[in-house]
Design a protein around this motif. Structure first.
Motif, PDB file in Angstrom:
ATOM      1  N   UNK A 237       0.701  -1.111  -0.135  1.00  0.00           N
ATOM      2  CA  UNK A 237       0.395  -0.139   0.065  1.00  0.00           C
ATOM      3  C   UNK A 237       1.159   0.925   0.602  1.00  0.00           C
ATOM      4  N   UNK A 238       0.982   2.084  -1.294  1.00  0.00           N
ATOM      5  CA  UNK A 238       2.012   3.028  -1.347  1.00  0.00           C
ATOM      6  C   UNK A 238       1.687   3.721  -0.629  1.00  0.00           C
ATOM      7  N   UNK A 239       0.151   4.323  -0.237  1.00  0.00           N
ATOM      8  CA  UNK A 239      -0.547   6.064   0.731  1.00  0.00           C
ATOM      9  C   UNK A 239      -1.532   5.120   1.569  1.00  0.00           C
ATOM     10  N   UNK A 240      -1.746   4.533   2.651  1.00  0.00           N
ATOM     11  CA  UNK A 240      -2.291   4.312   3.497  1.00  0.00           C
ATOM     12  C   UNK A 240      -3.465   5.527   3.609  1.00  0.00           C
ATOM     13  N   UNK A 241      -3.253   7.504   3.313  1.00  0.00           N
ATOM     14  CA  UNK A 241      -3.289   8.455   3.252  1.00  0.00           C
ATOM     15  C   UNK A 241      -3.797   8.898   2.283  1.00  0.00           C
ATOM     16  N   UNK A 242      -4.174   7.969   1.762  1.00  0.00           N
ATOM     17  CA  UNK A 242      -4.622   8.513   0.177  1.00  0.00           C
ATOM     18  C   UNK A 242      -5.154   6.477  -0.254  1.00  0.00           C
ATOM     19  N   UNK A 243      -6.570   6.558  -0.083  1.00  0.00           N
ATOM     20  CA  UNK A 243      -6.781   5.298  -0.780  1.00  0.00           C
ATOM     21  C   UNK A 243      -8.407   5.815   0.200  1.00  0.00           C
ATOM     22  N   UNK A 244      -9.484   5.602  -1.144  1.00  0.00           N
ATOM     23  CA  UNK A 244     -10.659   5.792  -1.090  1.00  0.00           C
ATOM     24  C   UNK A 244     -11.745   4.524   0.130  1.00  0.00           C
ATOM     25  N   UNK A 245     -12.199   5.260   0.509  1.00  0.00           N
ATOM     26  CA  UNK A 245     -12.993   3.928   1.259  1.00  0.00           C
ATOM     27  C   UNK A 245     -14.794   4.174   1.482  1.00  0.00           C
ATOM     28  N   UNK A 246     -14.918   3.146   0.545  1.00  0.00           N
ATOM     29  CA  UNK A 246     -16.342   2.894   0.203  1.00  0.00           C
ATOM     30  C   UNK A 246     -18.337   2.465   0.568  1.00  0.00           C
ATOM     31  N   UNK A 247     -18.195   2.491   1.000  1.00  0.00           N
ATOM     32  CA  UNK A 247     -19.915   1.480   1.151  1.00  0.00           C
ATOM     33  C   UNK A 247     -20.964   1.669   0.628  1.00  0.00           C
ATOM     34  N   UNK A 248     -21.753   0.596   0.318  1.00  0.00           N
ATOM     35  CA  UNK A 248     -23.007   0.741  -0.663  1.00  0.00           C
ATOM     36  C   UNK A 248     -23.947   0.366   0.634  1.00  0.00           C
ATOM     37  N   UNK A 249     -24.796   0.332   0.122  1.00  0.00           N
ATOM     38  CA  UNK A 249     -25.572  -0.376   0.947  1.00  0.00           C
ATOM     39  C   UNK A 249     -27.391  -0.558   0.130  1.00  0.00           C
ATOM     40  N   UNK A 250     -27.447  -1.944  -0.045  1.00  0.00           N
ATOM     41  CA  UNK A 250     -28.481  -2.191  -1.452  1.00  0.00           C
ATOM     42  C   UNK A 250     -28.162  -1.594  -2.588  1.00  0.00           C
ATOM     43  N   UNK A 251     -26.311  -1.536  -3.027  1.00  0.00           N
ATOM     44  CA  UNK A 251     -25.981  -1.162  -3.958  1.00  0.00           C
ATOM     45  C   UNK A 251     -26.365   0.347  -4.366  1.00  0.00           C
ATOM     46  N   UNK A 252     -26.789   1.225  -3.258  1.00  0.00           N
ATOM     47  CA  UNK A 252     -26.691   2.699  -3.329  1.00  0.00           C
ATOM     48  C   UNK A 252     -25.072   3.196  -2.300  1.00  0.00           C
ATOM     49  N   UNK A 253     -24.695   4.524  -3.140  1.00  0.00           N
ATOM     50  CA  UNK A 253     -23.024   4.712  -2.530  1.00  0.00           C
ATOM     51  C   UNK A 253     -23.653   5.548  -0.889  1.00  0.00           C
ATOM     52  N   UNK A 254     -22.997   5.069   0.366  1.00  0.00           N
ATOM     53  CA  UNK A 254     -23.678   6.061   1.278  1.00  0.00           C
ATOM     54  C   UNK A 254     -22.367   7.130   2.062  1.00  0.00           C
ATOM     55  N   UNK A 255     -21.016   5.734   2.050  1.00  0.00           N
ATOM     56  CA  UNK A 255     -20.081   6.540   2.430  1.00  0.00           C
ATOM     57  C   UNK A 255     -19.226   6.564   1.322  1.00  0.00           C
ATOM     58  N   UNK A 256     -18.076   7.986   0.743  1.00  0.00           N
ATOM     59  CA  UNK A 256     -17.720   7.420  -0.393  1.00  0.00           C
ATOM     60  C   UNK A 256     -16.253   8.650  -0.013  1.00  0.00           C
ATOM     61  N   UNK A 257     -15.063   8.669   0.600  1.00  0.00           N
ATOM     62  CA  UNK A 257     -14.265   9.536   0.850  1.00  0.00           C
ATOM     63  C   UNK A 257     -13.215   8.959   0.889  1.00  0.00           C
ATOM     64  N   UNK A 258     -11.643   9.689   0.308  1.00  0.00           N
ATOM     65  CA  UNK A 258     -10.361   9.526   0.458  1.00  0.00           C
ATOM     66  C   UNK A 258     -10.450   9.662   2.184  1.00  0.00           C
ATOM     67  N   UNK A 259      -8.938   9.106   2.399  1.00  0.00           N
ATOM     68  CA  UNK A 259      -8.689   8.323   4.086  1.00  0.00           C
ATOM     69  C   UNK A 259      -7.586  10.081   4.341  1.00  0.00           C
ATOM     70  N   UNK A 260      -7.171  10.934   3.117  1.00  0.00           N
ATOM     71  CA  UNK A 260      -7.135  12.398   3.360  1.00  0.00           C
ATOM     72  C   UNK A 260      -7.898  13.078   4.351  1.00  0.00           C
ATOM     73  N   UNK A 261      -8.357  12.873   4.633  1.00  0.00           N
ATOM     74  CA  UNK A 261     -10.220  13.482   5.401  1.00  0.00           C
ATOM     75  C   UNK A 261      -9.082  13.016   7.091  1.00  0.00           C
ATOM     76  N   UNK A 262      -8.397  12.645   6.966  1.00  0.00           N
ATOM     77  CA  UNK A 262      -8.706  11.773   8.382  1.00  0.00           C
ATOM     78  C   UNK A 262      -7.823  12.656   8.907  1.00  0.00           C
ATOM     79  N   UNK A 263      -8.079  13.199  10.585  1.00  0.00           N
ATOM     80  CA  UNK A 263      -7.419  14.652  11.242  1.00  0.00           C
ATOM     81  C   UNK A 263      -6.230  13.959  11.589  1.00  0.00           C
ATOM     82  N   UNK A 264      -6.211  12.406  12.453  1.00  0.00           N
ATOM     83  CA  UNK A 264      -5.603  12.158  12.427  1.00  0.00           C
ATOM     84  C   UNK A 264      -4.521  10.872  12.009  1.00  0.00           C
ATOM     85  N   UNK A 265      -3.519  10.679  11.286  1.00  0.00           N
ATOM     86  CA  UNK A 265      -3.245   9.332  10.423  1.00  0.00           C
ATOM     87  C   UNK A 265      -2.958   7.776  11.760  1.00  0.00           C
TER      88      UNK A 265
END
Length: 326
Positions: A237-265
């Motif tokens: 994993x080249x950069x764990x501080x720049x990964x896409x976190x995506x959760x879909x519920x019944x096919x609909x995207x609910x969470x879709x954010x980069x780990x760049x948004x973490x306050x504390x790495x």
């Protein structure tokens, strides 16, 4: 079972079993699995035992991944379990900037004179100061919450507002106590996916508000932490501080954010935890969940819901919610 997405890098670790067999630690490479309990001289009983000798074993895993002489099994014929059984789970809360801003704005007082834009700007400034000057917020969970990446999630009858929280989880490679931020990443073996489920209705005590949060009740039901499918080595994993976190519920995207948004790495989290607790091989450090939880959407989990969670390079987990009887 969900489609088994291949992980980043030449190989990953997992826990597998044949339909009628006992779980075994496995090396996943090129869509096939090698039983490490027989392939390594140390004869590890599980993935945690592999991590206990991580620095010595990692070069051997590289060699085995390219070795056709051993008896490999097709991945499609195996059951996939949670990749590791941790002794300790450390969970970071309020660690995604946008998530905290959304929650603060949503729960502001009805008589708050600020506009939504003013409130967001003020809260954002507070979050930026917190990231620069303050400490992470971490609590602990029970290993009995761990479930497999394709297992059903049982929603207890008492859980009135069960919610999803997809997270990047760091897996510890060696004992870590009072380590610095600069050296903290040396203690991370790799990464996996965790869905840190929460019953929003029991986060805060109703009988005495001064007691505060009740993490035992709201987060520690059996199976409330689907984990996996794979443990991907940190070097893949080249950069764990720049990964896409995506959760879909019944096919609909609910969470879709980069780990760049973490306050504390990850380094700051591992170092902070280690100032108090002694982290052990196989322990999990959950890094918090991004914006888009059910409480934000006004849509909590219910019987029959299917959650699909993915993080860049770590594969996909797919779990179905079933109504519990107690």
């Amino acid at each position: 079972m969900a489609t088994l997405a291949q992980p980043a890098g030449p190989f990953a670790l997992g826990t597998f079993s044949t339909p009628d067999g006992e779980p075994f630690p496995g090396l996943l490479a090129r869509g096939r699995v090698l039983d490490l309990s027989g392939a390594l001289d140390s004869a590890p009983a599980d993935v945690r035992a592999v991590l206990e000798r991580w620095e010595k074993t990692l070069p051997l895993l590289h060699a085995l991944a390219d070795d056709d002489a051993h008896e490999w099994q097709a991945l499609e014929g195996l059951r996939v379990h949670a990749p590791v059984e941790p002794r300790q789970i450390f969970q970071s809360g309020a660690n995604y900037r946008q998530h905290v801003i959304d929650l603060e704005v949503a729960h502001r007082s009805p008589d708050d004179p600020r506009t939504v834009e003013e409130a967001r700007a003020e809260i954002a400034a507070v979050m930026d100061r917190r990231a620069a000057e303050d400490l992470p917020y971490v609590f602990i969970g029970l290993p009995t919450t761990i479930a497999g990446p394709y297992d059903d999630v049982v929603l207890p009858s008492w859980a009135e507002q069960p919610d999803w929280e997809l997270e990047l989880a760091a897996v510890i490679a060696k004992p870590a106590y009072r380590v610095s931020v600069e050296e903290a990443m040396e203690y991370v073996a790799g990464y996996t996916i965790a869905n840190d489920l929460t019953d929003r209705a029991t986060v805060f005590r109703r009988d005495m508000k001064a007691i505060g949060t009740d993490w035992l009740r709201c987060k520690n039901a059996p199976g409330f932490t689907p984990l996996g499918p794979w443990l991907v080595p940190a070097e893949s994993i080249a950069d764990p501080g720049d990964l896409r976190v995506t959760l879909r519920l019944n096919g609909d995207t609910m969470q879709d954010e980069s780990t760049k948004d973490m306050l504390f790495g990850i380094a700051r989290l591992v170092s902070y935890i280690s100032q108090t607790a002694r982290l052990l091989p196989g322990d999990l450090v959950l890094t918090g969940s991004p914006a888009g939880n059910g409480i934000h959407w006004g849509r909590l989990l219910r019987d029959g819901d299917v959650m699909q969670g993915s993080i860049t390079g770590l594969g996909v987990q797919r779990t179905r919610c079933v109504e519990g009887t107690s």
